[in-house]
Design an enzyme around this catalytic site. Structure first.
Site, PDB file in Angstrom:
ATOM      1  CD  GLN A  18       8.977  -5.347   5.932  1.00 47.28           C
ATOM      2  OE1 GLN A  18       9.328  -4.831   4.883  1.00 47.28           O
ATOM      3  NE2 GLN A  18       9.367  -6.548   6.292  1.00 47.28           N
TER       4      GLN A  18
ATOM      5  CB  SER B 112      10.552   2.143   3.907  1.00 47.06           C
ATOM      6  OG  SER B 112      11.244   1.054   3.338  1.00 47.06           O
ATOM      7  CG  LEU B 113       5.615  -1.047   1.851  1.00 45.78           C
ATOM      8  CD1 LEU B 113       5.582  -1.758   0.530  1.00 45.78           C
ATOM      9  CD2 LEU B 113       5.101  -1.925   2.960  1.00 45.78           C
TER      10      LEU B 113
ATOM     11  CD  GLN C 180      12.356   3.321  -0.430  1.00 42.91           C
ATOM     12  OE1 GLN C 180      12.359   2.114  -0.360  1.00 42.91           O
ATOM     13  NE2 GLN C 180      11.251   4.049  -0.460  1.00 42.91           N
TER      14      GLN C 180
ATOM     15  CG  HIS D 169      16.086   1.468   3.838  1.00 43.10           C
ATOM     16  ND1 HIS D 169      15.616   1.902   2.612  1.00 43.10           N
ATOM     17  CD2 HIS D 169      15.004   1.030   4.526  1.00 43.10           C
ATOM     18  CE1 HIS D 169      14.301   1.752   2.581  1.00 43.10           C
ATOM     19  NE2 HIS D 169      13.907   1.221   3.724  1.00 43.10           N
TER      20      HIS D 169
ATOM     21  NE  ARG E 245      10.784  -1.377  -1.641  1.00 39.17           N
ATOM     22  CZ  ARG E 245      10.696  -1.262  -0.319  1.00 39.17           C
ATOM     23  NH1 ARG E 245       9.888  -2.072   0.357  1.00 39.17           N
ATOM     24  NH2 ARG E 245      11.419  -0.365   0.328  1.00 39.17           N
TER      25      ARG E 245
END
Length: 297
Positions: free
Chosen positions: A9, A88-89, A244, A195, A113
């Site tokens: 992102q 991340s993503l 995560q 996170h 998600r």
């Protein structure tokens, strides 16, 4: 060894993906398939949407995933990853790239998600802040001493750490970090505290979705954000993917480990050049470039 890395992102921009959609039959196939799976025209938002529309978590995450995977698929025989990682993503894009997830399952999980994270953001006002110019341990200590929930969230490169938590705690931490000598401690325009422990409701929701999804054994290792080392077991990959959401993205450590394990060339697959910029700050001795698609492939 050749490593492929996938952005998360923040890499989105208006018009993203239009070039590959217009020039690649394969990419076009994936874009149209995504519209059908998601039940709305994500391509319209990607190609013509405003930055505000693209910034919505439920749009941003599937859009970046779609762009990354479609671009990887256009690379044809050139695409032979020996190791992968995603920020991340981006970890979901990486898992499609190394054969762990199908495109369809990956997109469904990313969409779930994003919606779960959006819901978690609405439960409590929260945010993130970028901290520049301080050692990691100083940032971690200040977060630990700050009242409220605030934690280290993204270890992006040496001297750049993103913190995440409650709005009030982030503001207090930013003041303390500036006083401790940070070059900048800047609150980011994001929807919530990714996170961090505040994502726990989303973690529980994603865990159920992941449990019901087929994960195959990967054809090359993935260096996951939580582990920051090579993972090749499907069960471990699932566990790390769930963890995560509330754990930090150890990007610096992951890249350093990939280099230690033999990576000499990194290719970023997806919109923008964010990860190439971070690579130059982590280790200049390796090559970092962006993927270039083949027309009509």
């Amino acid at each position: 060894m050749h490593a492929y890395i996938f952005p998360g992102q923040g890499a989105q921009f208006s018009g993203m993906g239009l070039d590959i959609y217009e020039k690649s039959n394969i990419a076009q196939e994936y874009f149209e398939k995504a519209n059908s799976i998601l039940g709305f025209s994500i391509t319209d938002i990607m190609f013509e949407g405003t930055p505000e529309q693209l910034k919505e978590t439920k749009v941003t995450q599937p859009a970046i995933f779609l762009h990354s995977v479609a671009l990887a698929k256009t690379l044809g025989d050139r695409f032979k990853p020996e190791m992968v990682a995603g920020h991340s993503l981006g970890e979901f894009s990486a898992l499609v790239a190394n054969g762990t997830l199908s495109f369809e399952d990956g997109l469904k999980l990313v969409s779930q998600r994003a919606l779960a994270m959006q819901k978690a953001c609405e439960i409590q006002p929260s945010t993130m802040a970028a901290v520049l110019g301080l050692e990691d341990d100083i940032v971690e200590n200040i977060c630990a001493k700050t009242p409220g929930i605030v934690v280290a969230a993204n270890y992006n490169c040496p001297g750049q750490l993103v913190i995440s938590g409650e709005v009030s705690a982030i503001n207090l931490a930013c003041e303390a970090l500036t006083a401790a000598g940070a070059r900048r401690a800047l609150v980011l325009p994001v929807g919530g505290a990714f996170h961090s422990p505040l994502m726990e409701p989303a973690r529980e929701e994603l865990a159920a979705a992941i449990e019901n999804t087929l994960f195959s054994e990967p054809n090359c290792p993935i260096y996951q954000n939580v582990a920051a080392n090579a993972v090749s077991n499907a069960t471990d990959i699932k566990k790390n993917l769930v963890a995560q959401l509330t754990a930090p993205v150890r990007w610096t450590q992951s890249i350093q480990q990939m280099i230690k394990d033999g990576a000499t060339e990194f290719t970023e697959v997806g919109p923008g050049k964010v990860l190439q910029g971070l690579m130059r700050k982590i280790d200049r001795s390796v090559t970092a470039n962006g993927a270039i698609f083949e027309e009509n492939n």
